[in-house]
Design an enzyme around this catalytic site. Structure first.
Site, short mmCIF file in Angstrom:
data_model
loop_
_atom_site.label_atom_id
_atom_site.label_comp_id
_atom_site.label_asym_id
_atom_site.label_seq_id
_atom_site.Cartn_x
_atom_site.Cartn_y
_atom_site.Cartn_z
N ASP A 102 -41.30 15.13 -75.97
CA ASP A 102 -40.45 13.96 -75.89
C ASP A 102 -39.00 14.44 -75.87
OD1 ASP A 102 -39.76 11.11 -76.22
OD2 ASP A 102 -41.77 10.96 -77.08
N ASP A 204 -37.13 9.48 -73.34
CA ASP A 204 -37.06 8.23 -74.09
C ASP A 204 -36.05 7.28 -73.47
OD1 ASP A 204 -37.91 6.87 -76.57
OD2 ASP A 204 -35.78 6.99 -77.09
N GLU A 267 -39.31 6.82 -69.64
CA GLU A 267 -39.70 5.57 -70.28
C GLU A 267 -38.75 4.47 -69.81
OE1 GLU A 267 -40.43 3.57 -74.66
OE2 GLU A 267 -38.52 4.48 -74.14
N HIS A 328 -47.29 4.05 -78.56
CA HIS A 328 -46.97 3.91 -79.97
C HIS A 328 -46.04 2.73 -80.27
CE1 HIS A 328 -43.71 5.97 -78.07
NE2 HIS A 328 -42.96 5.82 -79.13
N ASP A 329 -45.69 1.97 -79.24
CA ASP A 329 -44.78 0.84 -79.44
C ASP A 329 -45.42 -0.52 -79.20
OD1 ASP A 329 -42.51 2.48 -79.93
OD2 ASP A 329 -42.21 2.75 -77.78
C1 NOJ Z 1 -38.62 4.12 -77.31
C2 NOJ Z 1 -39.62 4.79 -78.19
O1 NOJ Z 1 -40.87 4.76 -77.57
C3 NOJ Z 1 -39.60 4.05 -79.50
O2 NOJ Z 1 -40.64 4.43 -80.34
C4 NOJ Z 1 -38.27 4.27 -80.14
O3 NOJ Z 1 -38.18 3.52 -81.32
C5 NOJ Z 1 -37.13 3.86 -79.20
N1 NOJ Z 1 -37.32 4.31 -77.86
C6 NOJ Z 1 -35.82 4.42 -79.68
O4 NOJ Z 1 -35.80 5.81 -79.50
#
Ligand code: NOJ
Length: 532
Positions: A102, A204, A267, A328-329
């Site tokens: 990451d 990210d 992302e 994970h989000d």
């Molecule tokens: C996206 C990530 O997937 C998430 O987990 C994170 O909290 C935010 N970006 C901030 O870095």
């Protein structure tokens, strides 16, 4: 909709996301670590995936569980050491697995020495490495921008009398990507890890790298209705997706390209027509801008057929697609669509054109865990409670066994274990028709059949609750038929041969003339003999 002539590993392969805190603990502190990941590499080989993406393992105060990095060129002691990381890469390479790290370029931790220096004084050499602004003329933040995690996106710094900007937590100050020194420093990090042998980066929140330069107020969100979380009150358009992001991505891509076959995955949480711009002009941006649209899609054949068709139509020439069912989000797929549909969802993910990314635990049907209030860890939930933003439920430890600790830890797990008795790897490895067995069979079939991994689409259509699409490569043609309904259906398939694989993992299929019978929530991969 053409076949790829010369597929790269990141096109034909399958990516598996490891959330390191929750994958495997090796030292009994209840938190997963790199030695734990190394111990589970053979599982990933057994499952059949090609690459693992590790969510951040850098030193971090863990305000956002590693997405607040305080040193980009080391490993947090919670996870191990650089030596462990090197061993992970070597052990992965030995097994033919790629390692994707990451990379968090939008913001650092407030504890990063760059920010410490930046906030030291208004004349600091690093002041302009972050986004500092005076208060609005009448006092208060410079504009109305909101943080993704709730509250203003600006935090006042008493000592130096200015606000700094943070798209996420106040502990995650945004870097100023318009400063060439910041870019250079962030690019050094790419070199550092590429030289250490990593095969790529998941970048990210790339769409957030730049903000609108005049800091214009955001307009109201026209879709906002009372009862929605206050953080959704504004349309955040001025906080992301600014044109300069493409120059920065082009620079990152140029670096990646000097190291041979490496991959950059961006992302990007944006509508499809914006996501596809992140491939960059002439494909000079990221190789794969993540396509998360399956995650939010209503689980209906027509919706999914339209999504596939629209995405394919929007893809720039030669751009390689990708699909994601969970991360994970976001809520886990088994919770979103239910345990039965999770099987057809698996078949969908692994038979669509484009690189699939699997989220750890989805292969055994892990659901969103219940987190008692006193166990909540996620800062998003803590800042905006009660709206379902909390991500702890999707980050519960991997259920390896039904034993205490789930085979994940000998200590107290950092998040509660989630129904490990009914879902765990060890049990599902022994059950012939488990979800895990299905994932493994799908992965093996995808590997064996270039039509599925790199083939073109034939028709894509919805017939009531049935989603049908064809994939072909050379003379080989396969149809994927997914019954999304809870009842049996018959659907025509001209030229149908024997099914290669049913989501029921048995042989009991039935054809009646040109009609194929699908059981409730059954998916089939069927050989098709005719020309489409
Ligand atoms: C996206 C990530 O997937 C998430 O987990 C994170 O909290 C935010 N970006 C901030 O870095």
């Amino acid at each position: 909709m053409v076949s790829s002539p010369d597929p790269r590993w990141w096109q034909s392969g399958i990516v598996y996301q490891v959330y390191p805190r929750s994958f495997q603990d090796s030292n009994g502190d209840g938190i997963g670590d790199l030695k734990g990941v190394i111990a589970r590499l053979d599982y990933l080989v057994w499952l059949g995936v090609d690459a693992l993406w590790l969510s951040p393992v850098y030193p971090s105060p863990m305000a956002d569980f590693g997405y607040d990095v305080s040193n980009y060129v080391d490993i947090d002691p919670i996870f191990g050491s650089l030596k462990d990381f090197d061993r992970l890469v070597a052990e992965a390479q030995k097994r033919g697995l790629k390692v994707i790290m990451d990379y968090v370029p939008n913001h650092t931790s407030e504890a990063h020495p760059w920010f410490v220096e930046s906030r030291g004084s208004v004349t600091s050499a690093k002041r302009d490495w972050y986004v500092w602004r005076d208060a609005a003329p009448g006092g208060g933040p410079p504009n109305n921008w909101l943080s993704e995690f709730g509250g203003s996106a600006w935090t006042w710094d008493d000592a130096t009398g200015q606000y700094y900007y943070h798209a996420y937590l106040p502990q995650q100050p945004d870097l100023n990507w318009r400063n060439p020194a910041v870019r250079a420093a962030m690019y050094d990090i790419l070199h550092f890890w590429f030289a250490r042998g990593v095969d790529g980066f998941r970048i990210d929140t790339v769409h957030h790298l730049f903000e609108e330069p005049s800091l214009a107020d955001n307009p109201a969100n026209p879709d906002f209705t009372p009862g929605m979380a206050p953080t959704l009150a504004l349309d955040r358009r001025h906080q992301y997706d600014q044109p300069e992001v493409h120059d920065a991505l082009k620079e990152m891509r140029a670096i990646a390209d000097t190291y041979g076959e490496r991959v950059l995955i961006g992302e990007v949480y944006l509508p499809l027509d914006r996501i596809v711009t992140y491939y960059g002009a002439d494909l000079t941006g990221v190789h794969l801008p993540f396509n998360f649209h399956l995650i939010g899609a209503a689980w209906q054949a027509k919706v999914l057929a339209d999504l596939i068709t629209r995405y394919e139509a929007l893809l720039p020439d030669s751009a390689w697609p990708n699909w994601v069912l969970g991360n994970h989000d976001r809520a886990r797929v088994a919770s979103r669509v239910g345990p039965k549909a999770a099987r057809t969802a698996a078949m969908l993910l692994l038979t669509l054109r484009g690189t699939p990314t699997l989220y750890y635990g989805d292969e055994i049907g892990m659901t969103d865990g219940a987190i008692p209030p006193e166990k909540v860890q996620d800062p998003w939930e803590k800042r905006v409670p009660g709206f379902g933003f909390g991500r702890d439920p999707v980050r519960t430890p991997m259920a390896w066994t039904a034993e205490p600790g789930a085979g994940f830890t000998t200590g107290e797990p950092w998040l509660p274990l989630n129904d490990i008795a009914s879902r765990n790897v060890a049990a599902q490895q022994t059950q012939k028709s488990s979800l895990l067995a299905l994932y493994r069979a799908l992965i093996a079939t995808r590997r064996k059949e270039p039509a599925l991994s790199i083939g073109a689409y034939g028709k894509v259509e919805a017939r009531g609750d049935v989603l049908v699409y064809e994939r072909h490569h050379g003379a080989r043609r396969l149809a994927v038929i997914l019954n999304l309904a809870d009842s049996a259906v018959y659907t025509p398939l001209e030229g149908a041969g024997a099914p290669l694989l049913s989501t029921y993992l048995d042989e009991s299929h039935e054809s009646v003339g040109p009609l194929i019978r699908l059981r409730p929530h059954e998916g089939l991969i069927v050989e098709v003999s005719r020309e489409a």
